[in-house]
Design a protein around this motif. Structure first.
Motif, mmCIF file in Angstrom:
data_model
loop_
_atom_site.group_PDB
_atom_site.id
_atom_site.type_symbol
_atom_site.label_atom_id
_atom_site.label_comp_id
_atom_site.label_asym_id
_atom_site.label_seq_id
_atom_site.Cartn_x
_atom_site.Cartn_y
_atom_site.Cartn_z
ATOM 1 N N THR A 276 0.846 -1.187 0.000
ATOM 2 C CA THR A 276 0.000 0.000 0.000
ATOM 3 C C THR A 276 0.879 1.235 0.000
ATOM 4 O OG1 THR A 276 -1.766 -1.136 1.193
ATOM 5 C CG2 THR A 276 -1.783 1.265 1.264
ATOM 6 N N LEU A 277 0.545 2.197 -0.868
ATOM 7 C CA LEU A 277 1.298 3.438 -0.952
ATOM 8 C C LEU A 277 0.568 4.530 -0.180
ATOM 9 C CD1 LEU A 277 3.639 5.083 -2.249
ATOM 10 C CD2 LEU A 277 2.065 5.583 -4.140
ATOM 11 N N TYR A 278 1.303 5.235 0.688
ATOM 12 C CA TYR A 278 0.797 6.429 1.361
ATOM 13 C C TYR A 278 1.510 7.627 0.735
ATOM 14 C CZ TYR A 278 -1.336 3.307 4.723
ATOM 15 O OH TYR A 278 -2.109 2.321 5.302
ATOM 16 N N ALA A 279 0.737 8.624 0.313
ATOM 17 C CA ALA A 279 1.280 9.759 -0.429
ATOM 18 C C ALA A 279 0.747 11.060 0.147
ATOM 19 C CB ALA A 279 0.920 9.647 -1.909
ATOM 20 N N ALA A 280 1.641 12.016 0.377
ATOM 21 C CA ALA A 280 1.267 13.314 0.935
ATOM 22 C C ALA A 280 1.144 14.330 -0.198
ATOM 23 C CB ALA A 280 2.296 13.770 1.962
ATOM 24 N N GLN A 281 -0.095 14.700 -0.508
ATOM 25 C CA GLN A 281 -0.335 15.810 -1.427
ATOM 26 C C GLN A 281 -0.232 17.082 -0.593
ATOM 27 O OE1 GLN A 281 -4.036 15.524 -3.587
ATOM 28 N NE2 GLN A 281 -3.337 16.892 -5.222
ATOM 29 N N ASP A 283 -0.687 20.326 -0.166
ATOM 30 C CA ASP A 283 -1.704 21.270 0.299
ATOM 31 C C ASP A 283 -3.054 20.604 0.555
ATOM 32 O OD1 ASP A 283 0.026 23.457 0.183
ATOM 33 O OD2 ASP A 283 -0.352 23.723 -1.959
ATOM 34 N N ILE A 284 -3.078 19.277 0.513
ATOM 35 C CA ILE A 284 -4.340 18.524 0.656
ATOM 36 C C ILE A 284 -4.314 17.608 1.876
ATOM 37 C CG2 ILE A 284 -5.966 16.993 -0.481
ATOM 38 C CD1 ILE A 284 -5.528 19.723 -1.900
ATOM 39 N N GLY A 285 -3.419 16.636 1.894
ATOM 40 C CA GLY A 285 -3.350 15.681 2.993
ATOM 41 C C GLY A 285 -2.733 14.373 2.555
ATOM 42 N N ILE A 286 -3.044 13.298 3.278
ATOM 43 C CA ILE A 286 -2.420 11.986 3.063
ATOM 44 C C ILE A 286 -3.402 11.046 2.381
ATOM 45 C CG2 ILE A 286 -1.333 9.998 4.162
ATOM 46 C CD1 ILE A 286 -0.557 11.840 6.479
ATOM 47 N N TRP A 287 -2.972 10.489 1.247
ATOM 48 C CA TRP A 287 -3.754 9.510 0.492
ATOM 49 C C TRP A 287 -3.227 8.096 0.771
ATOM 50 C CZ3 TRP A 287 -7.789 10.797 -2.811
ATOM 51 C CH2 TRP A 287 -7.902 12.151 -3.183
ATOM 52 N N ALA A 298 -2.715 -0.101 -9.393
ATOM 53 C CA ALA A 298 -3.213 0.774 -8.351
ATOM 54 C C ALA A 298 -4.723 0.662 -8.217
ATOM 55 C CB ALA A 298 -2.826 2.218 -8.651
ATOM 56 N N GLY A 299 -5.191 0.537 -6.960
ATOM 57 C CA GLY A 299 -6.613 0.528 -6.675
ATOM 58 C C GLY A 299 -7.133 1.927 -6.392
ATOM 59 N N LYS A 300 -8.323 2.006 -5.848
ATOM 60 C CA LYS A 300 -8.969 3.295 -5.604
ATOM 61 C C LYS A 300 -8.278 4.045 -4.470
ATOM 62 C CE LYS A 300 -13.423 5.388 -4.386
ATOM 63 N NZ LYS A 300 -14.847 5.135 -4.074
ATOM 64 N N PRO A 301 -7.856 5.284 -4.705
ATOM 65 C CA PRO A 301 -7.230 6.078 -3.635
ATOM 66 C C PRO A 301 -8.262 6.554 -2.615
ATOM 67 C CG PRO A 301 -6.637 6.905 -5.814
ATOM 68 C CD PRO A 301 -7.795 5.978 -5.989
ATOM 69 N N SER A 302 -7.832 6.671 -1.354
ATOM 70 C CA SER A 302 -8.665 7.227 -0.285
ATOM 71 C C SER A 302 -7.895 8.346 0.400
ATOM 72 C CB SER A 302 -9.020 6.153 0.757
ATOM 73 O OG SER A 302 -9.692 5.069 0.166
#
Length: 442
Positions: A276-281, A283-287, A298-302
């Motif tokens: 599972t990939l955790y990604a910090a956008q 100005d938005i937050g953590i996906w 890749a599956g559906k991002p949350s």
């Protein structure tokens, strides 16, 4: 969510285009916060911790070699843990490898500009993957995004060199490695290039996630060997994240950015146990993005965690070249991160997993328990001035290991970027890396 197939940067890719008008709100997957435990020694409800070692100061000017620290990674020596090494990118200043006291063991310069009027190399992020097989050889690899040239650079880790306290890395990048995102060398000069980075060990093979500067895109790549035995990469797919969001009050919001930019992603980490990939956008937050199936698509991002500025109106000020708020916080604002959301790293303790996130906007860090439902906030902390090193401001990248690394770090290590290293002076921007005992971190 709408899934579209497109031809992107010269290859077929599946782009996840997530509509802001989707029926499910972006924060629907976010769990309720559990609240912070009692703070120790801090008036703002955070735990104060101190670094026990730091690297040398880097100076972002001509005299200092335009060195600007950004992102660390920790390589753990398999037989001599006290000989483990911390790597750190220095942007135009290249890549540094230091021992656990912060002393430099090796420095690698960036590649020169291909022609006089083009960009030279600029190393932005680094990550490590161990015991992987590429081209029939098993080895430990460090992967770096070269933001200046839009390339990935790959280095083999020398265990004996690290143990002897000298050369740690050998460049094994293929001379024929392709551009990561750009269509040609002219497009590279726009510098919408390889930026953030995370590497997954999947079935003994390395998969690399790379973000694109000033864009919302993440590309997935597989490291491969060429005929000469050096290492290149092949694209798997690309994902595009939203630039605007529908809020719970029915309005649509987009974060303020520099003219022409979109809300980019930089800090990333793979959960090595679940792909599972955790990604910090920023100005938005953590996906959270699961990679599923044998092909690791890749599956559906949350969107699990949002920054405090999420939904707040702002406007770009040409005089200050900054975005300034023009209204109150939005109805869906987060509680624990101040933009930019930056470095992400995961600590594995038995069956428990803790995600540490850098809150660059207020120079703090947030710790989350990774659960089946998402992220559960555990605690916040800040690295303050101590006897061995100054505190941490505007932190970008972070890296953690829970493995004992000898007497200096008996229970593990957290390495973090310091964007305001002191002592400095009024005319020079000083940065470096701070090394913190993991047992001191909540």
């Amino acid at each position: 969510m709408r899934i579209a197939t497109a031809l992107v940067t010269g290859f077929a890719a599946t782009a996840l285009v997530i509509s802001p008008s989707a029926a499910t709100p972006f924060d629907a997957a976010a769990p309720a916060s559990s609240g912070s435990p009692a703070a120790k020694g801090s008036a703002n409800g955070l735990t104060d911790v101190q670094a026990v070692a730091e690297t040398a100061a880097n100076w972002d000017d001509e005299a200092g070699g335009d060195a600007n620290a950004d992102d660390p990674a920790i390589w753990v020596h398999p037989t001599r843990p006290s000989a483990s090494v911390v790597l750190g990118t220095l942007k135009n200043g290249g890549l540094t490898a230091v021992d656990l006291s912060g002393k430099e063991l090796q420095h690698i310069a960036t590649p020169p500009a291909p022609t006089p009027d083009t960009e030279a190399g600029r190393f932005n992020n680094v990550d490590l993957v161990t015991d992987v097989s590429v081209g029939g050889r098993r080895r430990d690899l460090a992967v770096v995004t070269d933001r200046g040239l839009d390339k990935l650079r790959v280095y083999s880790v020398d265990q004996r060199g690290a143990a002897a306290g000298h050369k740690v890395l050998t460049d094994v990048t293929s001379p024929n490695a392709p551009l990561v995102f750009s269509k040609n060398s002219a497009e590279v000069q726009d510098q919408r290039t390889a930026y953030g980075l995370a590497v997954l060990r999947a079935g003994g093979q390395p998969i690399v996630a790379v973000t694109r500067r000033s864009e919302t895109r993440i590309g997935l790549f597989r490291l491969v060997a060429d005929r000469a035995g050096t290492i290149s990469y092949r694209p798997i797919e690309q994902l595009d994240f939203p630039a605007s969001f529908k809020l719970s009050n029915g309005t649509t919001w987009a974060p303020c950015e520099d003219p022409g930019d979109r809300p980019q992603v930089e800090g990333m980490v793979f959960d090595q146990t679940t792909s599972t990939l955790y990604a910090a956008q920023e100005d938005i937050g953590i996906w959270r993005i699961p990679l599923t199936g044998h092909s690791l698509k890749a599956g559906k991002p949350s969107l699990l965690e949002k920054v405090r500025e999420f939904g707040q109106p702002a406007a770009y000020d040409e005089e200050t070249e900054e975005c300034a708020p023009t209204g109150p916080a939005g109805p869906d604002a987060g509680k624990h991160l101040s933009a930019d959301a930056e470095g992400l790293t995961i600590a594995y303790r038995g069956g428990a997993k803790t995600l540490y996130a850098s809150s660059q906007g207020d120079s703090t860090f947030a710790a989350y328990r990774i659960t089946s439902k998402g992220l559960e906030y555990r605690a916040g902390f800040q690295v303050v001035d101590g006897t061995a090193a100054d505190g941490v401001q505007h932190s970008d990248g972070a890296a953690v290991t829970t493995q004992p690394l000898g007497p200096r770090f008996p229970h593990g290590l957290l390495a973090v970027h310091d964007g305001g290293n002191t002592p400095g002076d009024d005319d020079r921007e000083g940065t470096n890396y701070k090394l913190v005992r993991l047992e001191d971190v909540p």
